[in-house]
Design a protein around this motif. Structure first.
Motif, PDB file in Angstrom:
ATOM      1  N   HIS A   1       1.412   3.967  -3.139  1.00  7.87           N
ATOM      2  CA  HIS A   1       1.046   5.377  -2.971  1.00  7.87           C
ATOM      3  C   HIS A   1       2.244   6.293  -3.211  1.00  7.87           C
ATOM      4  CE1 HIS A   1      -0.957   8.887  -1.205  1.00  7.87           C
ATOM      5  NE2 HIS A   1       0.183   9.113  -0.563  1.00  7.87           N
ATOM      6  N   VAL A   2       3.371   5.936  -2.621  1.00  8.77           N
ATOM      7  CA  VAL A   2       4.537   6.820  -2.674  1.00  8.77           C
ATOM      8  C   VAL A   2       5.136   6.880  -4.087  1.00  8.77           C
ATOM      9  CG1 VAL A   2       6.882   7.162  -1.769  1.00  8.77           C
ATOM     10  CG2 VAL A   2       5.005   6.659  -0.202  1.00  8.77           C
TER      11      VAL A   2
ATOM     12  N   GLU B   1       0.829  -1.208   0.000  1.00 12.71           N
ATOM     13  CA  GLU B   1       0.000   0.000   0.000  1.00 12.71           C
ATOM     14  C   GLU B   1       0.872   1.271   0.000  1.00 12.71           C
ATOM     15  OE1 GLU B   1      -2.175  -0.319   3.605  1.00 12.71           O
ATOM     16  OE2 GLU B   1      -3.620   1.229   3.084  1.00 12.71           O
ATOM     17  N   PHE B   2       1.864   1.260   0.883  1.00 13.54           N
ATOM     18  CA  PHE B   2       2.726   2.426   1.036  1.00 13.54           C
ATOM     19  C   PHE B   2       3.529   2.673  -0.243  1.00 13.54           C
ATOM     20  CE2 PHE B   2       6.795   4.360   2.336  1.00 13.54           C
ATOM     21  CZ  PHE B   2       6.313   5.510   2.947  1.00 13.54           C
TER      22      PHE B   2
END
Lengths: 750, 285
Positions: free
Chosen positions: B266-267, B262-263
Motif C-alpha cells: 500500500h505504502v 500489505e503495508f
C-alpha cells in the motif's frame, strides 16, 4: 533547640531548595571525563565474554570447554558447574540461573558459558571453541499462548500456593486486590464496557551497556566496579552466589548511563567474579548492545481484560481487571504491582483486580520505571475514555468525578492521606492546551497515572571539613540528579551555600546497607536521611559552642548557618558560623559529623495527568506527537529542572512504548530486533518539547514535603496516546505498539 | 587482517585483483565496519579508497555530474550545484543513517552494500545513474539498477569495484524526488522507498518518467508501468492514481520486523504519488 524531625518547612522559607543550580556531574559528562562502567581498568586485566544460547528453549546435555581452555591467552572458562547450587533462596537461585544457565537454556541469549582471555579477540575465538550439545525443546514467547493447553512448560512445580489447582504450569502466582461487589456495581451502571488490551515487552533503553571489572584475592577479599542502580544489592547478591562474606566484597558504583530499573539486578557481575577467582586476574566484561537487548531485563508484555460500568452522569459503579503479564523465564513479572495500581487513581465502591504471573521463553524481566503500572493504566484509562466519550461526557470531568482524594480507600487497600490527583486534573482542565483547536486527522487524549513510591534502607554520613565545607556520603548511584538534590538539602539545612557541599556516592565499605535506587525513593529517603544527618551535625555544633561559651546546651540555637545564644540566661556572645565552629573542632572534641540510618515510611504516593495531541497520516498510519503536557504532583520539587526532566523522560519513554518499541520474536523464538535500529526508541526529531506543570502538594512523610517523581510520569502516556490516536484515527486502538502497519490496518478495517 | 590504502586508482585495481583472499573495499565504512564489529564479516584485507584523490571529487562531465566513490553524503549535500541539479538523489543520500553517518557514507557504498532498502539507489535509478566500474580489464559503465542482483549480492566481478557514479545530463523542465517511509523521523531504514523523476513539456504534459521502488523486492525495482501511467498525462488525479496502483501492483515485498506485505504494498503507491507531486513542482521550476 527546636529541631523536630517531622517539621515541614513552609515553602516560602526555602532558600536553596526549589532553585536550579548547576549539576555537579555536568562538566565531566559533557567533556567525556566521567567514568562509566566500561572506563574502569586494572593492571593485568583480562577481557571476559559470554557464550549465549542460540535457542529459545533447550536442554543442555553437555558442555565441552577443553578446546577453549587450550587456546593460548585463555585464562579461565566458567560454566554453571563452577557455581555452588543455591538451595535456601529461590530468588537468588533464579538470579544465578539467569546469569549462567543450569539444566536448560530458557531463552535466546541465555548465558551458558564464559571465558576470560588476554584480549577480546582471543576471548571471542575461545567462545567459538566451546562445544555444547543442546536438545532443542518447544518454546513459547507469548503470554496467552503460554497458559493455553499444551504449551511448552518451562518449570515443573514452581507455582506458589496462590495458584489454583489445575492451572497452567507456566503460571507462577495469582494476585487479587479490591473491595465491594463487582456484579452489584455493574448492575447499577447505565453502560458497561468489556475490552481486552495488549502491550508488548519494551526495554528501558539505557544508553550505557552493562559493564564491570572484578578482582578477587586468594584470601577471599574481592573488589568489583560496575555500572548499577544499587551496588549494595550487587554486593549482597554476588556474595550469596560466590559464597563470600558481604563484608569481604567491596563494590564501587561507576557513573551510570541510564538505568530506569534495568540495573536493579546483576547479569555479568557474578560471572566476572568467578572468572577473576579462577584466573587470579582482574576481569573486565562489557556487554554489546545486542547482548543488552537479548539478555538483560526488559519489562513484561501484557494481556488485560477489563469490565467497567458507568452511570449516565459519569460515575464509575464498578471496575474489574484481569491481568496476565509474562516476565520471561522466571517468576516475578510485575503483575502484582499492575494489579495494585490499575484503579488506584479512583474512588470506587466496587473494584477488583486479578493478576497472573506467567513464565515464557524470554529473558528474565527487570524493573522498568513504575514496573507493571503503565500496562494496567493503559487498559483502565482506555476503557474509561471510551465509556466517557460513548456517553458524551468530558473525559477530564469523568476523571474528576471519580478521583481519589484524601480519605479515599484505595483499590489496593490503604486509605490515602493528602494526595494530588485532583489538583493535576483541575490544572489540566484550566490549561490552554485543553482548549487549543485541533486540525483534521488530529486527536487529543488524556489519562491519569499513579505510583506508590518507596522508602527503603538508607544511610547517609555528613562530614564537616576543617575549612567549613561539607561532604555528604550516600549509597545510591545518581541516576536522576540525586547528588545535586542532596547537596541542596544539606546546604538548606545548614544555611550554607550550595557550592560548599559536595555529595559523593560511597562504596559498600563506607556505609551500611542501602536499598537500590528504585521506587523513586532517593530524593525522598536519602533526602530525609541527609536532612537528619545535617540536623545531627547541627546538634553537635550547638553542643560544641555551648561548651566554648560555658553555657547550657539549651541556651543556644541554630539559625541562618550559625549558633546563636538564646534565652535570657545565655549571656551575650557573637554568633559562631559553621566555618568558625569547624576551624576549632579539633580543640572542642574532634571532627564533627552527622549521620542518619533509617528505613523511612511515608514515601507519599504520586499522581499525574497527561495530555497529548496526535496526528495520524491517513495514508500510512504514521502517528505524530504534536503537543504533550505533563501535570504531576512532586510534593516539593527540590531541583525543578531535574523534576521537569523526570516528567519529560517518563513521557518520552511512554511515547516509545505506545508507538514503536517492541520485542519482536520470530517463529524460532529468537529476538529479531536486538539493536537500536529495529528496536525503535524515539529520536529527538520524533518529539515536540514536552511541557511540564509541577504541582506541589507536600508529602507529610518528608521534612520538606518531597514525593518521588521518577516513575509516575511513565504511567499515563500509553493510554493518553492511545486515546488521542483513537480519536485521530476514528478507531479504538487496543494493542500496543500503535506502529504504522497496525494503525493503517485498523483504519482500513473500520 | 591487512589494511591497504592506495593513492591511485591503478594501485587500487592491482591490489584488489591481486589479493588472494577476501578483500573488501572500504569507502565510508558505515556498513563494512559494522559487519566487522558484529563478526558478520572477517575479511583478510581491507582496501581503503579514500586516499585516491580522484575518487573524492564531484566533477561536471557532459552536462552531468560524476561523483567519486569516496565522496560522502555530507559533501554532496554541501555542493550547491549538484543539489540544484539532482535534489532527489541528494535528499536520498541525506537520509542515510544519522548526521554522523552522513559524514562518511557514500553513494557507491550504499549501492554495493546491495541492501534492497538502500535509500540512494531508487533515487539514482530514477535519474538513469550509471556506475563506473573499475577492474583489471579496464573500466565499464553499468546502469545502477544492474549492480545489485539480490540482498547483499552484486554483479561485480572479482577485482572490480565502483569507482564513481555518473548522473547524466537531464532535459529542461525535469525534476526528481525521493521519499521513504520509516516509523520514526530519522535514524532508520526504509520500510519502502520511492525514487521518481519526470520531465514536462511546455504545456505541462509529462514526456518522460522513471519510477524506482526500494525495499519491496530483493533489489531495487524499476517500474515501467508506473512511468507509463504518467507519460502523456498532465499528472492529474487519474494519472496519480494509476501511478499508485502500478507501484502497488509491482511491489513484491516480504513481511518482516519492519513491515507487513500489505503495508509495504500500500505504502509503495502512497509514496510514489507523493514523490511525483514533489518532482512535478521541481520540474515546473
Amino acid at each position: 533547640m527546636a529541631l523536630d524531625s517531622k517539621q515541614v518547612l513552609d515553602t516560602q522559607q526555602f532558600k536553596i531548595v526549589g532553585t536550579r543550580p548547576l549539576r555537579p556531574d555536568g562538566i565531566d559528562k559533557v567533556t567525556g571525563k566521567a567514568r562509566f562502567g566500561a572506563d574502569i581498568t586494572a593492571p593485568g586485566m583480562l577481557i571476559g565474554k559470554v557464550l549465549r544460547s542460540p535457542h529459545a528453549h533447550a536442554r543442555i546435555k553437555s558442555i565441552d570447554t577443553s578446546a577453549a581452555e587450550a587456546i593460548e591467552g585463555v585464562h579461565a572458562v566458567v560454566t554453571r558447574a563452577d557455581f555452588a547450587e543455591i538451595t535456601d533462596d529461590d530468588a537468588t537461585a533464579d538470579v544465578l540461573d539467569n546469569c549462567m544457565a543450569g539444566e536448560k537454556a530458557l531463552y535466546d541469549g541465555h548465558a551458558v558459558a564464559a571465558v576470560a582471555a588476554s584480549s577480546g579477540h582471543i576471548a571471542k575465538k575461545a567462545l567459538k571453541a566451546i562445544k555444547i550439545d543442546y536438545e532443542v525443546l518447544d518454546h513459547v514467547t507469548d503470554v496467552d499462548r503460554a497458559i493455553a493447553d499444551g504449551a511448552p512448560v518451562l518449570h515443573e512445580g514452581r507455582a506458589d500456593e496462590s495458584v489454583p489447582e489445575g492451572s497452567s504450569p507456566n503460571i507462577m502466582a495469582r494476585y487479587e486486590f479490591g473491595h465491594g461487589d463487582i456484579d452489584a456495581g455493574l448492575a447499577q451502571a447505565d453502560q458497561v464496557i468489556e475490552r481486552s488490551y495488549r502491550t508488548e515487552a519494551t526495554h528501558q533503553g539505557y544508553i550505557e551497556p552493562h559493564a564491570c571489572l572484578a578482582q578477587m584475592s586468594q584470601d577471599g577479599q574481592a573488589d568489583l566496579w560496575c555500572c548499577t542502580q544499587g551496588h549494595y544489592m550487587v554486593r549482597n547478591t554476588c556474595a550469596a552466589i560466590l559464597g563470600l562474606d558481604q563484608g569481604q566484597l567491596r563494590v564501587t558504583a561507576s557513573e551510570i548511563g541510564g538505568g530506569f530499573g534495568g540495573k536493579t539486578t546483576v547479569f555479568l557481575e557474578p560471572v566476572a567474579l568467578m572468572l577473576a577467582k579462577k584466573s587470579s586476574r582482574p576481569v573486565k566484561m562489557v556487554m554489546t548492545r545486542s547482548e543488552v537487548l537479548r539478555a538483560t531485563g526488559p519489562t513484561a508484555s501484557s494481556s488485560v481484560d477489563i469490565r467497567i460500568g458507568m452511570t449516565k452522569d459519569g460515575r464509575i459503579t464498578a471496575g474489574f481487571a484481569e491481568l496476565r503479564y509474562q516476565g520471561g523465564a522466571y517468576p516475578g513479572s510485575p503483575v502484582e504491582m499492575g494489579s495494585m495500581s490499575a484503579f488506584a487513581p479512583y474512588d470506587l465502591e466496587n473494584v477488583k483486580t486479578v493478576g497472573w504471573d506467567v513464565v515464557t521463553n524470554r529473558p528474565k524481566q527487570a524493573a522498568y520505571r513504575a514496573p507493571g503500572a503503565p500496562m494496567a493504566a493503559f487498559a483502565v484509562e482506555s476503557a474509561i475514555d471510551e465509556l466517557a466519550k460513548g456517553l458524551g461526557l468530558d473525559p477530564l470531568e469523568v476523571r474528576l468525578k471519580n478521583a481519589a482524594r484524601e480519605g479515599t480507600k484505595a483499590s489496593y487497600g490503604p486509605t490515602y492521606p493528602a494526595i494530588g490527583l485532583e489538583a493535576t486534573l483541575r490544572t489540566a482542565k484550566d490549561h490552554p492546551h485543553w482548549t487549543a483547536p485541533l486540525g483534521p486527522n488530529q486527536g487529543r487524549g488524556v489519562a491519569c497515572g499513579f505510583w506508590f513510591n518507596f522508602g527503603g534502607d538508607t544511610c547517609v554520613t555528613l562530614n564537616i571539613t576543617p575549612d567549613g565545607t561539607v561532604t555528604v556520603s550516600e549509597g545510591n548511584p545518581d541516576i536522576g540528579g540525586s547528588r545535586a538534590s542532596m547537596s541542596m538539602m544539606a546546604a538548606e539545612e545548614l544555611g550554607i551555600p550550595y557550592n560548599k557541599v559536595r555529595t559523593i556516592v560511597a562504596d559498600t565499605g563506607s556505609l551500611g546497607q542501602n536499598e537500590v535506587t528504585d521506587g523513586s525513593r532517593v530524593t525522598f529517603a536519602v533526602g530525609l536521611a541527609t536532612i537528619e544527618a545535617a540536623r545531627a551535625a547541627k546538634r553537635e555544633m550547638c553542643r560544641r559552642v555551648a561548651k566554648v561559651w560555658g553555657i547550657d546546651e539549651d541556651a543556644v540555637e541554630w539559625r541562618d548557618g550559625a549558633v546563636h545564644p538564646t534565652g535570657h540566661n545565655a549571656g551575650s556572645h557573637d554568633p559562631m558560623t559553621l566555618a568558625e565552629i569547624a576551624a576549632i573542632a579539633s580543640n572542642t572534641g574532634g571532627p564533627i559529623a552527622g549521620h542518619h540510618e533509617a528505613n523511612p515510611e511515608g514515601a507519599g504516593v504520586s499522581f499525574a495527568t497527561h495530555m497529548v495531541d496526535t496526528e495520524v497520516d491517513p495514508d500510512t498510519g504514521a502517528v505524530k506527537i504534536l503537543r504533550y503536557t505533563v501535570f504531576q504532583d512532586a510534593g516539593k520539587a527540590v531541583h525543578p529542572a531535574y523534576v521537569e526532566g523526570q516528567f519529560q523522560g517518563g513521557a518520552t519513554q511512554g511515547i516509545g512504548w505506545a508507538l514503536n518499541e517492541e520485542y519482536i520474536y520470530g517463529e524460532d523464538g529468537t529476538l529479531q530486533n536486538a539493536g537500536f535500529l529495529d528496536y525503535r526508541i524515539p529520536v529527538a526529531s520524533d518529539l515536540p518539547m514536552i511541557d511540564t506543570v509541577i504541582l506541589e502538594i507536600p508529602n507529610p512523610g518528608h521534612p520538606y514535603g518531597v514525593r518521588g517523581v521518577g516513575e509516575t510520569s511513565i504511567v499515563p502516556p500509553l493510554a493518553a496516546i492511545a486515546n488521542a490516536v483513537s480519536e485521530a484515527a476514528g478507531v479504538r486502538m487496543t494493542d500496543l505498539p500503535m506502529s504504522p502497519p497496525k494503525v493503517l490496518k485498523a483504519m482500513q478495517d473500520k | 587482517m591487512r589494511y591497504l590504502a592506495p593513492t591511485t586508482l591503478d594501485d587500487a585495481i592491482q591490489l584488489l585483483s591481486g589479493d588472494p583472499g577476501d578483500c573488501r573495499v572500504l569507502a565510508g565504512g558505515t556498513d563494512l565496519l559494522v559487519r566487522l564489529r558484529s563478526g558478520d564479516a572477517e575479511p583478510d584485507s581491507i582496501l581503503d579508497i579514500k586516499r585516491i584523490e580522484d575518487l573524492r571529487q564531484i566533477t561536471k562531465e557532459d552536462g552531468g555530474w560524476l561523483i567519486g566513490a569516496a565522496v560522502s553524503s555530507a559533501e554532496m549535500n554541501e555542493h550547491a550545484e549538484l543539489k540544484a541539479a539532482y535534489p532527489g538523489v541528494c535528499e536520498a543520500a541525506d537520509l542515510i543513517g544519522s548526521t554522523q553517518i552522513q559524514g562518511r557514507c557514500t553513494l557507491a557504498g550504499n549501492l554495493c552494500n546491495a541492501s534492497p532498502a538502500a535509500d540512494s539507489v531508487p533515487a539514482m535509478v530514477a535519474v538513469r545513474a550509471v556506475a563506473r566500474v573499475a577492474g583489471p580489464n579496464g573500466t565499464r559503465d553499468v546502469a545502477v539498477e544492474d549492480i545489485p542482483t539480490g540482498p547483499g549480492k552484486t554483479s561485480l566481478e572479482k577485482g572490480e569495484f565502483v569507482a564513481s557514479i555518473f548522473l547524466p545530463a537531464k532535459p529542461d523542465r525535469s525534476g526528481d524526488a525521493y521519499l521513504r517511509f520509516i516509523p520514526r523521523t530519522e535514524m532508520d531504514i526504509a520500510v519502502v522507498g520511492c525514487g521518481l523523476s519526470l520531465t514536462l513539456d511546455n504545456d505541462g504534459t509529462c514526456t518522460d518518467a522513471r519510477v524506482a521502488l526500494g525495499a519491496v523486492g530483493p533489489k531495487v525495482m524499476l517500474v515501467d508501468a508506473a512511468a507509463e501511467a504518467l507519460i502523456g498525462t498532465k499528472l492529474d488525479d487519474a494519472a496519480m492514481q494509476a501511478l499508485s496502483k502500478a507501484c502497488s501492483d509491482a511491489a513484491t515485498p516480504i513481511a518482516d520486523k519492519r513491515g507487513t506485505v500489505e503495508f509495504r504494498t500500500h505504502v509503495a503507491g502512497v509514496l510514489a504519488r507523493r514523490a511525483a507531486a514533489i518532482a512535478k513542482t521541481r520540474a515546473e521550476g
